[in-house]
Design an enzyme around this catalytic site. Structure first.
Site, PDB file in Angstrom:
ATOM      1  N   ARG A 163     -26.002  12.965  -7.722  1.00 16.83           N
ATOM      2  CA  ARG A 163     -25.323  12.773  -6.430  1.00 16.83           C
ATOM      3  C   ARG A 163     -24.226  11.709  -6.528  1.00 16.83           C
ATOM      4  NH1 ARG A 163     -22.998  15.293  -3.567  1.00 16.83           N
ATOM      5  NH2 ARG A 163     -24.769  16.712  -3.701  1.00 16.83           N
TER       6      ARG A 163
ATOM      7  N   LYS B   6      -4.251   1.229   2.345  1.00 17.39           N
ATOM      8  CA  LYS B   6      -5.303   1.707   3.260  1.00 17.39           C
ATOM      9  C   LYS B   6      -6.329   2.502   2.457  1.00 17.39           C
ATOM     10  CE  LYS B   6      -2.117   1.946   7.201  1.00 17.39           C
ATOM     11  NZ  LYS B   6      -0.841   1.636   6.488  1.00 17.39           N
TER      12      LYS B   6
ATOM     13  N   LYS C 170       6.767  -7.676   6.341  1.00 17.96           N
ATOM     14  CA  LYS C 170       6.514  -6.797   7.485  1.00 17.96           C
ATOM     15  C   LYS C 170       6.791  -7.544   8.789  1.00 17.96           C
ATOM     16  CE  LYS C 170       3.393  -3.656   7.051  1.00 17.96           C
ATOM     17  NZ  LYS C 170       2.110  -2.922   6.978  1.00 17.96           N
TER      18      LYS C 170
ATOM     19  N   GLU D 151      10.278  -4.228   5.779  1.00 19.42           N
ATOM     20  CA  GLU D 151      10.068  -3.223   6.821  1.00 19.42           C
ATOM     21  C   GLU D 151      11.082  -3.446   7.946  1.00 19.42           C
ATOM     22  OE1 GLU D 151       6.217  -1.380   9.027  1.00 19.42           O
ATOM     23  OE2 GLU D 151       6.477  -3.548   9.235  1.00 19.42           O
TER      24      GLU D 151
ATOM     25  N   ASP E 170       9.955   1.556   9.784  1.00 17.94           N
ATOM     26  CA  ASP E 170       8.821   1.421  10.682  1.00 17.94           C
ATOM     27  C   ASP E 170       8.574   2.754  11.384  1.00 17.94           C
ATOM     28  OD1 ASP E 170       6.741   0.292  12.020  1.00 17.94           O
ATOM     29  OD2 ASP E 170       7.955  -0.862  13.418  1.00 17.94           O
TER      30      ASP E 170
END
Length: 221
Positions: free
Chosen positions: A99, A134, A166, A199, A220
């Site tokens: 598994r 992410k 950012k 950004e 963005d």
């Protein structure tokens, strides 16, 4: 894979400990300890393979008595019902690692397969498919490797290998111009030099960033 053997061993050891715990009680109760067996891995649908080395590491962590015979390599396209690999060894090891091995393989191959769909979609254009941060905590290197298997490219691995200015940095750093100049100065003094990405959320800001000669401009949402 470019990831270190120690990293892979730790990830696999943690996953096995999570699943097996104090022992595979079902196999222990029903399968003779010395019984040998064989398993065949078959693709259920078309896709791209990723994670063969991780599967090898899973069974290696269980004692190394399972022999893995791969009929495909990471990055290969798979067809539904295609035989991908064959495993032979003690049944107790095959059942204990099954598994965890399949979870890694399915997850990574799913990422590689989806990435390949995007790569094919932009084929013929001057575009590259890149990933983000992410990722599933603890599995970033495996997931980014899967992106590469699918034909994509890695953006940055973490906060340490590239400067990405950012919105929050721009607000905290005195505006786009000031924050970008500070980032460029820091990047130039780093060894090796760090790339700088900014950004932006307007054409004006994109033009400013380009004039400052940053390496990348991120649009963005």
């Amino acid at each position: 894979m470019t990831e270190s053997t120690e990293y892979l061993r730790r990830i696999v050891a943690f996953a096995l400990a999570e699943d097996i715990g104090s022992g595979d009680v079902t196999t222990r109760a029903t399968v003779p300890k010395q019984q040998k067996g064989e398993a065949v891995l078959v693709a259920r649908q078309d896709g791209v393979l990723s994670g063969a080395e991780v599967v090898d590491a899973v069974f290696g962590e269980l004692g190394g008595d399972v022999i893995c015979h791969w009929e495909a390599e990471d990055g290969d396209r798979l067809s539904a019902r295609q035989n991908v690999a064959r495993f032979e060894g003690p049944l107790v090891s095959l059942l204990a690692g099954e598994r965890v091995a399949l979870n890694f393989l399915a997850h990574m191959s799913g990422i590689a397969t989806l990435t390949r769909r995007f790569v094919v979609a932009v084929d013929g254009h001057q575009a590259k498919i890149v990933d983000t941060r992410k990722t599933t905590p603890g599995l970033r290197h495996l997931e980014k490797y899967a992106v590469r298997c699918g034909g994509g490219e890695n953006h940055r691995i973490g906060l340490y290998d590239m400067i990405l200015v950012k919105e929050n940095h721009i607000r905290s750093g005195g505006g786009l111009l000031k924050a970008t100049k500070a980032a460029l100065q820091h990047a130039a003094s780093a060894r090796p030099r760090l790339g700088v990405e900014v950004e932006v959320n307007s054409v004006k800001d994109a033009a400013m960033a380009t004039e400052l000669a940053v390496d990348r401009v991120m649009l963005d949402n």
